[in-house]
Design a protein around this motif. Structure first.
Motif, mmCIF file in Angstrom:
data_model
loop_
_atom_site.group_PDB
_atom_site.id
_atom_site.type_symbol
_atom_site.label_atom_id
_atom_site.label_comp_id
_atom_site.label_asym_id
_atom_site.label_seq_id
_atom_site.Cartn_x
_atom_site.Cartn_y
_atom_site.Cartn_z
ATOM 1 N N ILE A 150 10.311 -0.823 -7.578
ATOM 2 C CA ILE A 150 9.726 -2.107 -7.965
ATOM 3 C C ILE A 150 8.167 -1.937 -7.670
ATOM 4 C CG2 ILE A 150 9.773 -3.601 -5.821
ATOM 5 C CD1 ILE A 150 10.164 -5.845 -8.081
ATOM 6 N N SER A 151 7.855 -0.994 -6.844
ATOM 7 C CA SER A 151 6.335 -0.778 -6.180
ATOM 8 C C SER A 151 5.606 0.438 -7.008
ATOM 9 C CB SER A 151 6.354 -0.651 -4.819
ATOM 10 O OG SER A 151 6.501 -1.894 -4.173
ATOM 11 N N ILE A 182 2.517 2.965 -5.665
ATOM 12 C CA ILE A 182 3.289 3.549 -4.233
ATOM 13 C C ILE A 182 4.476 4.363 -4.767
ATOM 14 C CG2 ILE A 182 4.297 2.954 -2.314
ATOM 15 C CD1 ILE A 182 2.902 0.283 -2.173
ATOM 16 N N PRO A 183 4.499 5.755 -4.820
ATOM 17 C CA PRO A 183 5.417 6.549 -5.079
ATOM 18 C C PRO A 183 7.129 5.987 -4.370
ATOM 19 C CG PRO A 183 4.046 7.790 -3.761
ATOM 20 C CD PRO A 183 3.439 6.587 -4.021
ATOM 21 N N ASP A 184 7.971 6.354 -5.112
ATOM 22 C CA ASP A 184 9.265 6.256 -4.486
ATOM 23 C C ASP A 184 9.525 7.491 -3.743
ATOM 24 O OD1 ASP A 184 10.048 7.785 -6.571
ATOM 25 O OD2 ASP A 184 11.065 6.318 -7.635
ATOM 26 N N PHE A 185 10.779 7.675 -3.344
ATOM 27 C CA PHE A 185 11.196 8.771 -2.669
ATOM 28 C C PHE A 185 12.110 9.684 -3.350
ATOM 29 C CE2 PHE A 185 11.262 7.199 2.078
ATOM 30 C CZ PHE A 185 9.956 7.297 2.196
ATOM 31 N N ARG A 203 -0.010 7.909 7.540
ATOM 32 C CA ARG A 203 -0.232 6.557 7.484
ATOM 33 C C ARG A 203 -1.575 6.005 7.135
ATOM 34 N NH1 ARG A 203 2.875 6.816 12.915
ATOM 35 N NH2 ARG A 203 4.980 6.812 12.087
ATOM 36 N N LYS A 204 -2.400 6.908 7.757
ATOM 37 C CA LYS A 204 -3.965 6.594 7.480
ATOM 38 C C LYS A 204 -4.291 6.275 5.991
ATOM 39 C CE LYS A 204 -7.510 7.831 10.188
ATOM 40 N NZ LYS A 204 -8.233 8.219 10.956
ATOM 41 N N THR A 205 -3.554 7.191 5.189
ATOM 42 C CA THR A 205 -3.830 7.233 3.699
ATOM 43 C C THR A 205 -2.736 6.612 2.990
ATOM 44 O OG1 THR A 205 -2.873 9.323 3.466
ATOM 45 C CG2 THR A 205 -5.116 9.264 3.736
ATOM 46 N N HIS A 206 -1.965 5.503 3.496
ATOM 47 C CA HIS A 206 -0.877 4.885 2.792
ATOM 48 C C HIS A 206 -1.251 4.306 1.639
ATOM 49 C CE1 HIS A 206 2.884 2.988 2.225
ATOM 50 N NE2 HIS A 206 3.752 4.084 3.034
ATOM 51 N N PRO A 207 -0.568 4.422 0.702
ATOM 52 C CA PRO A 207 -1.106 3.599 -0.557
ATOM 53 C C PRO A 207 -0.896 2.030 -0.342
ATOM 54 C CG PRO A 207 0.998 4.979 -1.015
ATOM 55 C CD PRO A 207 0.646 5.348 0.295
ATOM 56 N N ALA A 208 -0.118 1.620 0.493
ATOM 57 C CA ALA A 208 0.200 0.292 0.674
ATOM 58 C C ALA A 208 -0.996 -0.541 0.949
ATOM 59 C CB ALA A 208 1.051 -0.040 1.889
ATOM 60 N N TRP A 209 -2.315 0.359 1.803
ATOM 61 C CA TRP A 209 -3.386 -0.523 2.093
ATOM 62 C C TRP A 209 -4.261 -0.801 0.915
ATOM 63 C CZ3 TRP A 209 -0.623 -0.751 6.133
ATOM 64 C CH2 TRP A 209 -0.371 0.207 6.815
ATOM 65 N N SER A 210 -4.103 -0.351 -0.067
ATOM 66 C CA SER A 210 -4.905 -0.753 -1.183
ATOM 67 C C SER A 210 -4.031 -1.135 -2.484
ATOM 68 C CB SER A 210 -5.788 0.315 -1.570
ATOM 69 O OG SER A 210 -4.950 1.520 -2.181
ATOM 70 N N ILE A 212 8.840 -1.386 2.384
ATOM 71 C CA ILE A 212 8.004 -1.480 3.731
ATOM 72 C C ILE A 212 6.336 -2.125 3.371
ATOM 73 C CG2 ILE A 212 9.431 -0.104 5.128
ATOM 74 C CD1 ILE A 212 7.399 2.177 4.542
ATOM 75 N N ASP A 213 6.276 -2.197 2.388
ATOM 76 C CA ASP A 213 4.957 -2.438 1.591
ATOM 77 C C ASP A 213 4.271 -3.738 1.914
ATOM 78 O OD1 ASP A 213 5.869 -3.469 -0.699
ATOM 79 O OD2 ASP A 213 5.969 -1.437 -1.688
ATOM 80 N N GLY A 214 5.179 -4.914 1.819
ATOM 81 C CA GLY A 214 4.815 -6.023 2.086
ATOM 82 C C GLY A 214 4.111 -6.786 0.793
ATOM 83 N N LEU A 215 4.361 -6.030 -0.502
ATOM 84 C CA LEU A 215 3.964 -6.353 -1.709
ATOM 85 C C LEU A 215 4.534 -7.724 -2.128
ATOM 86 C CD1 LEU A 215 3.183 -3.252 -3.793
ATOM 87 C CD2 LEU A 215 1.459 -4.906 -2.677
ATOM 88 N N HIS A 216 5.827 -8.141 -1.923
ATOM 89 C CA HIS A 216 6.424 -9.312 -2.338
ATOM 90 C C HIS A 216 5.744 -10.512 -1.820
ATOM 91 C CE1 HIS A 216 9.910 -7.624 -4.635
ATOM 92 N NE2 HIS A 216 10.301 -6.638 -3.276
ATOM 93 N N GLN A 217 5.469 -10.384 -0.318
ATOM 94 C CA GLN A 217 4.757 -11.495 0.022
ATOM 95 C C GLN A 217 3.316 -11.583 -0.320
ATOM 96 O OE1 GLN A 217 6.384 -9.268 1.661
ATOM 97 N NE2 GLN A 217 7.096 -9.848 3.770
ATOM 98 N N ARG A 218 2.591 -10.489 -0.639
ATOM 99 C CA ARG A 218 1.398 -10.634 -1.124
ATOM 100 C C ARG A 218 1.388 -11.220 -2.813
ATOM 101 N NH1 ARG A 218 -1.631 -5.478 -0.300
ATOM 102 N NH2 ARG A 218 -2.869 -6.610 -1.532
#
Ligand code: NAD
Length: 254
Positions: free
Chosen positions: A26-27, A32-35, A71-78, A105-111
């Motif tokens: 869904i992300s 945000i790439p899946d696995f 983690r520093k470059t995790h796509p979730a931040w942007s 783990i990306d928090g996008l549902h809440q956002r």
């Protein structure tokens, strides 16, 4: 509209209690790439899987150093929520949503606007860091600010222990209270939607079976086949960003 989409639309409209399980799919529209999808992180680089295994993480400082860099470059931040996340907010507003169980783990549902109390993060969140020794939790941003060439693997400021994101790695148990909430929600629904997951990670995938055993209908929405397709009443094999808005459109409140 495709006949099977119409059928699922009817199931959603008729349902009084819907529980949703989401996965990385869904992300992907949010960047945000899946696995395990065709462009998945592990499909492209099988070695990256080592970073998600707690045994390698604890025993190998190189794995931890690489994990902090990634983690520093995790796509979730942007990343921004997409139409799929927004459609699930609509579903909640219609009064049908029991719970939104997510492996993400990306928090996008809440956002996107899903009520935090309705979201059950089965595999934790990358927005927090956690100490494996004393369990102290701190905002991830605070720990990322400490990562440097001199300190590539920042240890816990309380006890000196190894830290990682507050996510569940392979080899780590899920929080029993979280599993209980998810199982209760799977049993309490009359429709269970499994969206954007390869349904290969347990116990999350098994929630489909819990819902069906409890009498719910099961719908799988995913681009690729899953091991639970045979159990499903309908399988929608298409892009989530188009399918979910079509399913949630014009939902009358219940
Ligand atoms: P997965 O990678 O195993 O499977 C994702 C599935 O989604 C694939 O089958 C793929 O075909 C499908 N998919 C991808 N984009 C799609 C789209 N736009 N439309 C329709 N289908 C699409 O993911 P999983 O089952 O969630 O398991 C992976 C584990 O990795 C989870 O435990 C999760 O915690 C973690 N993870 C999370 C994120 C995130 O938070 N966004 C990203 C990668 C991995």
């Amino acid at each position: 509209m495709d006949e099977s989409v119409e059928r699922v639309r009817a199931l959603v409209h008729e349902a009084a209690a819907v529980t949703v399980l989401t996965g990385a799919g869904i992300s992907t529209d949010s960047g945000i790439p899946d696995f395990r999808g065709p462009q998945g992180v592990w499909t492209r680089n099988p070695k990256a899987e080592r970073m998600s295994d707690i045994r390698h993480y604890v025993n190998d400082p190189d794995v931890r150093r690489l994990a902090w860099q990634s983690r520093k470059t995790h796509p979730a931040w942007s990343a921004q929520p997409n139409n799929g996340h927004a459609a699930l907010v609509e579903l909640e507003r219609s009064g049908r949503l029991v719970a939104l169980l997510t492996q993400n783990i990306d928090g996008l549902h809440q956002r996107a606007g899903s009520t935090p109390e309705k979201v059950v993060e089965l595999h934790g969140t990358v927005w927090w860091a956690e100490c494996l020794g004393c369990g102290a939790r701190t905002p991830m941003a605070e720990q990322l600010a400490r990562v440097s060439d001199e300190d590539p693997d920042p240890s816990c400021l309380v006890c000196g222990g190894i830290q990682k994101s507050a996510t569940v790695s392979f080899g780590q148990p899920l929080d029993p209270a979280v599993i209980d909430r998810a199982v209760d929600a799977a049993r309490a629904c009359d429709l269970f939607l499994a969206i954007g997951s390869s349904l290969t990670v347990q116990p999350a995938a098994g929630l489909c079976g819990v819902a069906v055993d409890g009498g719910a209908r099961l719908v799988v929405v995913n681009a690729q086949p899953t091991p639970y397709d045979d159990l499903a009443d309908v399988v929608l094999r298409g892009p989530i960003g188009e399918l979910l808005p079509a399913l949630a459109r014009d939902l009358a409140p219940v």
